[in-house]
Scaffold this motif. Structure first.
Motif, PDB file in Angstrom:
ATOM      1  N   MET A 138      77.816-144.816-131.815  1.00 52.91           N
ATOM      2  CA  MET A 138      77.867-145.032-130.338  1.00 52.91           C
ATOM      3  C   MET A 138      78.045-146.083-129.548  1.00 52.91           C
ATOM      4  O   MET A 138      77.395-148.318-130.479  1.00 52.91           O
ATOM      5  N   GLY A 139      79.683-146.858-128.973  1.00 50.49           N
ATOM      6  CA  GLY A 139      80.027-148.630-128.924  1.00 50.49           C
ATOM      7  C   GLY A 139      80.933-149.051-130.117  1.00 50.49           C
ATOM      8  O   GLY A 139      81.518-150.307-130.017  1.00 50.49           O
ATOM      9  N   GLN A 174      83.102-138.678-124.335  1.00 53.09           N
ATOM     10  CA  GLN A 174      82.350-139.920-123.936  1.00 53.09           C
ATOM     11  C   GLN A 174      83.601-140.922-124.966  1.00 53.09           C
ATOM     12  O   GLN A 174      83.325-141.387-125.434  1.00 53.09           O
ATOM     13  N   ASP A 177      82.979-144.292-124.997  1.00 57.77           N
ATOM     14  CA  ASP A 177      81.281-144.384-125.802  1.00 57.77           C
ATOM     15  C   ASP A 177      82.197-145.039-127.045  1.00 57.77           C
ATOM     16  O   ASP A 177      81.966-146.324-127.201  1.00 57.77           O
TER      17      ASP A 177
END
Lengths: 318, 139
Positions: A138-139, A174, A177
């Motif tokens: 994530m990120g 997502q 993300d």
């Protein structure tokens, strides 16, 4: 884009009315990444071109967002296809940096995984394992090497399917993300997409990595040696050139990776040669020069010259 | 009665975006974040149930928000709190903790007075919700 852009220009909210793309480009630090890409990666012309185009698109998209013209995060998932050792992982690292500087991902780290990291051993093991990896990515960027191993056609109860489903779901929901980059050999990726159409439609950018030419591989060898404070002498370089041409014809040729392995072995031979022949002190030059003999001792030359050279070696030994 | 435990509890409940930013702060500090839940809000109830493992190596708050969403789906009618654990030498303890989910109705606490020897009085707080068996409170 298939979807019509909602034309809701909230003019009142938008203070900006013009954006200087040049200034944006310089300020975002994208230029530095692209320059570095150009400088440090040899060859790969089409790949660099595609990355530049992608960067331009993302920059424009960001500018549009600031002006209130675009609302959705563009799909950034990518597919890198090409033979082994063509620099897919290296480019993925740079890509993560690029996306981070453009503000499309928050952290800019790369999580590199293969089937083993995603697919579990028994029922119920896959979902938590895949989720764990997804959380880690994530990120940043999730780099799935040899992604086609996730799908095993011959076994429909294979747990890989479960990992694919989770992945697809998260890739869709997502998008802001994290970014997924799939990598693998061209033809097998193609077959993988054929059996998983969901993947193909979720991936916007397909980038092909061509094989390196012989002279490019030679420059790569130069750069690799330079990084370790080694260097060829003139004959050594010529031998390396020959080596590359011969190695390419052998099975399991893996472009830059083969070169790296060959150089590692050459360094081994060089050390051995110095150790056996040295009497008295030797200088830094000698310690860091790979000569023709270090390269020519390779198995590949032996196969090429066949019997004669072996006979010669036997003579030399006796 | 809005119970006040942990940080930010005198503020109105944080939005998800605010939670994510707090979590990112914790992660950037190198603390491991995790979720815990309970349906016994007594202040002396320190041992809440863990939701998954503490996240030691997730650099982005989105991972925790993912888990929070999953946790709310299952235990949305209970208290859920975020715990940020600092594993560095000398701390080795929780650095920040705040409630991220509450039951729809919080009935609060009853104060019980027990008359003891002389004219002494002992006080006890008892949560109204805890009167029912675990799992059936708040709902």
């Amino acid at each position: 884009m298939a979807e019509a852009q909602p034309i809701m220009r909230e003019v009142d909210d938008v203070k900006l009315s013009a954006i200087d793309l040049r200034a944006e480009y310089a300020e975002s630090g994208v230029e530095a990444v692209l320059d570095e890409l150009d400088r440090t990666l040899i060859g790969l012309k089409p790949v660099k071109q595609r990355i530049k185009e992608t960067a331009a698109l993302l920059l424009v998209e960001r500018a549009r967002k600031r002006l209130g013209l675009a609302h959705e995060t563009p799909t950034l998932h990518m597919c890198f296809s090409g033979n082994p050792g063509t620099g897919k992982t290296t480019v993925a690292l740079r890509m993560a940096d690029l996306l981070h500087r453009l503000g499309y991902i928050r952290k800019g780290h790369l999580v590199s995984v293969t089937r083993d990291d995603l697919v579990g051993q028994y029922i119920g093991h896959t979902a938590p394992k895949t989720k764990e990896i997804l959380k880690k990515a994530m990120g940043g960027v999730l780099f799935i090497d040899e992604a086609y191993y996730l799908y095993r056609q011959e076994n429909e109860r294979d747990y890989g399917q479960e990992a694919i489903e989770i992945l697809l779901q998260v890739m869709e929901h997502q998008r802001e993300d994290f970014v997924v980059i799939l990598a693998g050999y061209g033809d097998r990726m193609e077959r993988f997409f054929e059996s998983n159409p969901g993947f193909r439609s979720r991936i916007a950018h397909h980038i092909d990595f061509p094989d390196y030419a012989d002279d490019e591989l030679l420059s790569i060898a130069d750069v690799m040696l330079e990084k370790q404070n080694y260097g060829f002498d003139a004959e050594g370089r010529a031998a390396m050139e020959q080596y590359i041409a011969l190695r390419r014809r052998q099975p399991h040729f893996a472009n830059a990776r083969s070169i790296r392995n060959a150089l590692d072995r050459a360094r081994l031979r060089q050390a051995n040669r110095l150790f056996e022949t040295s009497d008295g002190p030797i200088g830094a030059d000698t310690l860091s020069t790979i000569v023709a003999a270090d390269i020519r001792a390779s198995r590949i030359f032996r196969n090429e010259a066949g019997q004669e050279s072996e006979a010669r070696q036997l003579e030399g030994a006796s | 009665m809005h119970i006040t435990q942990g940080a930010f509890s005198f503020l109105p409940p944080l939005t998800d975006e605010q939670i994510a930013r707090q979590v990112q702060y914790c992660i950037d500090k190198g603390w491991a974040v995790s979720l815990e839940f309970t349906d016994d809000p007594h202040p002396r109830n320190t041992y809440w149930d863990m939701w998954g493992h503490p996240m030691f190596d997730n650099p982005d708050a989105a991972a925790l928000m993912l888990e929070l969403k999953a946790c709310r789906k299952v235990y949305g009618d209970r208290y859920i709190r975020l715990v940020a654990f600092d594993s560095s030498h000398g701390w080795e303890s929780v650095r920040l903790s705040f409630i991220v989910n509450r039951p729809a109705v919080e009935p609060g606490f009853r104060l019980e007075r027990q008359e003891t020897a002389g004219r002494g009085i002992r006080y006890t707080t008892r949560s109204y919700a805890a009167g029912r068996p675990a799992g059936e409170r708040y709902g």
